[in-house]
Design an enzyme around this catalytic site. Structure first.
Site, mmCIF file in Angstrom:
data_model
loop_
_atom_site.group_PDB
_atom_site.id
_atom_site.type_symbol
_atom_site.label_atom_id
_atom_site.label_comp_id
_atom_site.label_asym_id
_atom_site.label_seq_id
_atom_site.Cartn_x
_atom_site.Cartn_y
_atom_site.Cartn_z
ATOM 1 C CE LYS A 1 -11.991 -1.667 -0.399
ATOM 2 N NZ LYS A 1 -12.951 -1.564 0.675
ATOM 3 C CE LYS B 1 -4.404 -1.598 1.645
ATOM 4 N NZ LYS B 1 -5.478 -1.522 2.615
ATOM 5 C CE LYS C 1 -6.037 -7.553 -2.548
ATOM 6 N NZ LYS C 1 -5.801 -7.087 -1.183
HETATM 7 P P1 TYM Z 1 -10.789 -4.702 3.488
HETATM 8 O O1 TYM Z 1 -11.763 -3.624 3.760
HETATM 9 O O2 TYM Z 1 -9.651 -4.405 2.559
HETATM 10 O O3 TYM Z 1 -11.532 -5.971 2.905
HETATM 11 C C1 TYM Z 1 -12.671 -6.514 3.566
HETATM 12 C C2 TYM Z 1 -12.614 -8.030 3.473
HETATM 13 O O4 TYM Z 1 -12.598 -8.438 2.082
HETATM 14 C C3 TYM Z 1 -11.521 -9.345 1.867
HETATM 15 N N1 TYM Z 1 -11.027 -9.167 0.475
HETATM 16 C C4 TYM Z 1 -10.882 -10.175 -0.397
HETATM 17 N N2 TYM Z 1 -11.133 -11.490 -0.291
HETATM 18 C C5 TYM Z 1 -10.900 -12.253 -1.380
HETATM 19 N N3 TYM Z 1 -10.441 -11.755 -2.574
HETATM 20 C C6 TYM Z 1 -10.182 -10.439 -2.721
HETATM 21 N N4 TYM Z 1 -9.769 -9.957 -3.886
HETATM 22 C C7 TYM Z 1 -10.416 -9.578 -1.595
HETATM 23 N N5 TYM Z 1 -10.281 -8.236 -1.394
HETATM 24 C C8 TYM Z 1 -10.654 -8.004 -0.110
HETATM 25 C C9 TYM Z 1 -10.470 -8.954 2.897
HETATM 26 O O5 TYM Z 1 -9.579 -10.015 3.145
HETATM 27 C C10 TYM Z 1 -11.334 -8.611 4.098
HETATM 28 O O6 TYM Z 1 -11.663 -9.785 4.817
HETATM 29 N N6 TYM Z 1 -7.902 -4.786 7.599
HETATM 30 C C11 TYM Z 1 -9.167 -5.197 7.040
HETATM 31 C C12 TYM Z 1 -10.354 -4.689 7.812
HETATM 32 C C13 TYM Z 1 -10.331 -4.939 9.274
HETATM 33 C C14 TYM Z 1 -10.593 -6.159 9.942
HETATM 34 C C15 TYM Z 1 -10.513 -5.867 11.324
HETATM 35 C C16 TYM Z 1 -10.898 -7.454 9.494
HETATM 36 C C17 TYM Z 1 -10.090 -4.001 10.230
HETATM 37 N N7 TYM Z 1 -10.221 -4.554 11.471
HETATM 38 C C18 TYM Z 1 -10.711 -6.866 12.278
HETATM 39 C C19 TYM Z 1 -11.083 -8.432 10.448
HETATM 40 C C20 TYM Z 1 -11.000 -8.148 11.814
HETATM 41 C C21 TYM Z 1 -9.279 -4.664 5.613
HETATM 42 O O7 TYM Z 1 -8.672 -3.694 5.255
HETATM 43 O O8 TYM Z 1 -10.215 -5.303 4.842
#
Ligand code: TYM
Length: 333
Positions: free
Chosen positions: A201, A114, A198
């Site tokens: 967004k 990132k 991957k």
């Molecule tokens: P975030 O907002 O980037 O993504 C949300 C969830 O979507 C999953 N994800 C994917 N899974 C499969 N293929 C993909 N291409 C893909 N893109 C995104 C992510 O793995 C995630 O599960 N740090 C986390 C948010 C967070 C969190 C937490 C999660 C903050 N606190 C506590 C669990 C527990 C994040 O940025 O996800």
């Protein structure tokens, strides 16, 4: 066995099929098991680790909550709230940052991705973001955390931080090391334009992803244009090696139909991609467009969404407020 589930999604707009198949679809299944206690958080404090537009951020918070509900999470059964409403998250994050060594954070691959080439310009928040994530999870004594593959390293860090806190303050298992719930084969949904990247967004090409707000026609068009290769579909998983685009589309089909990849290969082995793509577009639009329509409906009912988030925050505050109080006592405050 009953599970305590915690997971979060960033309100940064353009929630896509990767978020749905990697995370939100599993949230719904966990929500539907009456034995589980589930908490799903719109992690707005995480979102501001990169610059956000004020108005867009508040719309995205509501849209993310709407996506949870439209996908099938029942707000009367599971807690849905946004992180900035419960002060314990930031407070816990500070306490944990004071015991997590920098060496552990330096290993985080997502920060490197990132921050890109110019990491001196990345915010300190982006660097310590995995500690905020640890705080989110540990404040609720979560036993299981459903996430996509890209969050696995952050969960390992969360476990390490929990164990270090317990050891440093000699308090047994006060902080509970959680188990990740990551779906084999479906936890890393790739771009429709490049099977080695991957689905994300932030990809500048909208054709690379299916957004959860896409219409039926947009979904059909994106699948039609998705990259494939010129060989027929194989009948065994091992023949998918070195065919990332084929592997990705077949995994998407399997995940959205809630069946194994093996079953999909039996169904389509030997067939042409054109035939498979028609069926993939059909099933995706039949599953995603009702969610998309429901999101649009819910977004127009901001009063309802704000009420769900406020009630969720009040319940979350009860749990996290107690934990942070105990945590502070253990430290000596
Ligand atoms: P975030 O907002 O980037 O993504 C949300 C969830 O979507 C999953 N994800 C994917 N899974 C499969 N293929 C993909 N291409 C893909 N893109 C995104 C992510 O793995 C995630 O599960 N740090 C986390 C948010 C967070 C969190 C937490 C999660 C903050 N606190 C506590 C669990 C527990 C994040 O940025 O996800």
């Amino acid at each position: 066995m009953s599970k305590k589930i915690f997971s979060g999604v960033q309100p940064t707009g353009n929630l896509h099929l990767g978020n749905y198949l990697g995370a939100i679809k599993n949230f719904v299944d966990l929500n539907n098991d009456i034995q589980n206690e589930c908490i799903f958080c719109v992690v707005d404090l995480h979102a501001i680790t990169v610059k956000q537009d004020k108005d867009q951020l508040s719309n995205n918070i509501l849209e993310t909550a709407a996506t949870f509900i439209a996908s099938g999470i029942d707000p009367t059964k599971s807690i849905i709230f946004n992180q900035s409403k419960v002060h314990a998250h930031a407070e816990g994050s500070w306490i944990l940052s004071c015991l997590a060594p920098m060496g552990w954070l330096n290993r985080m691959t997502q920060f490197k991705e990132k921050a890109g080439k110019d990491k001196e310009k990345a915010s300190v928040g982006l660097y310590i973001y995995p500690i905020l994530m640890a705080s989110d999870i540990l404040l609720y004594d979560a036993t299981h955390v459903p996430v996509g593959e890209d969050q696995k390293q952050h969960l390992e860090l969360t476990r390490d931080i929990a164990q270090k806190f317990n050891k440093d303050f000699n308090c047994d298992d006060f902080l509970k090391a959680p188990e990740p719930l990551i779906k084999k084969n479906f936890a890393r949904i790739m771009s429709l334009k490049d099977g080695l990247k991957k689905m994300s967004k932030s990809d500048p090409s909208d054709l690379s992803r299916i957004n959860l707000t896409d219409t039926k026609d947009e979904i059909i068009n994106k699948i039609k244009k998705a990259k494939t290769d010129s060989y027929p579909i194989p009948d065994e998983e091992k023949k998918l090696i070195d065919r990332p685009e084929a592997q990705n589309l077949l995994s998407i089909y399997s995940s959205i139909s809630s069946q194994t990849l093996d079953k999909t290969l039996v169904e389509f082995g030997g067939k042409k991609f054109s035939e498979f793509k028609n069926q993939l577009a059909e099933i995706l639009s039949s599953k995603i467009s009702p969610i998309s329509e429901e999101i649009k409906k819910l977004i127009n009912d901001q009063e309802y969404l704000n009420k769900v988030l406020a009630e969720g925050a009040s319940k979350a505050e009860d749990i996290a407020g107690k934990k942070i109080k105990e945590m502070k006592k253990i430290i000596g405050f």
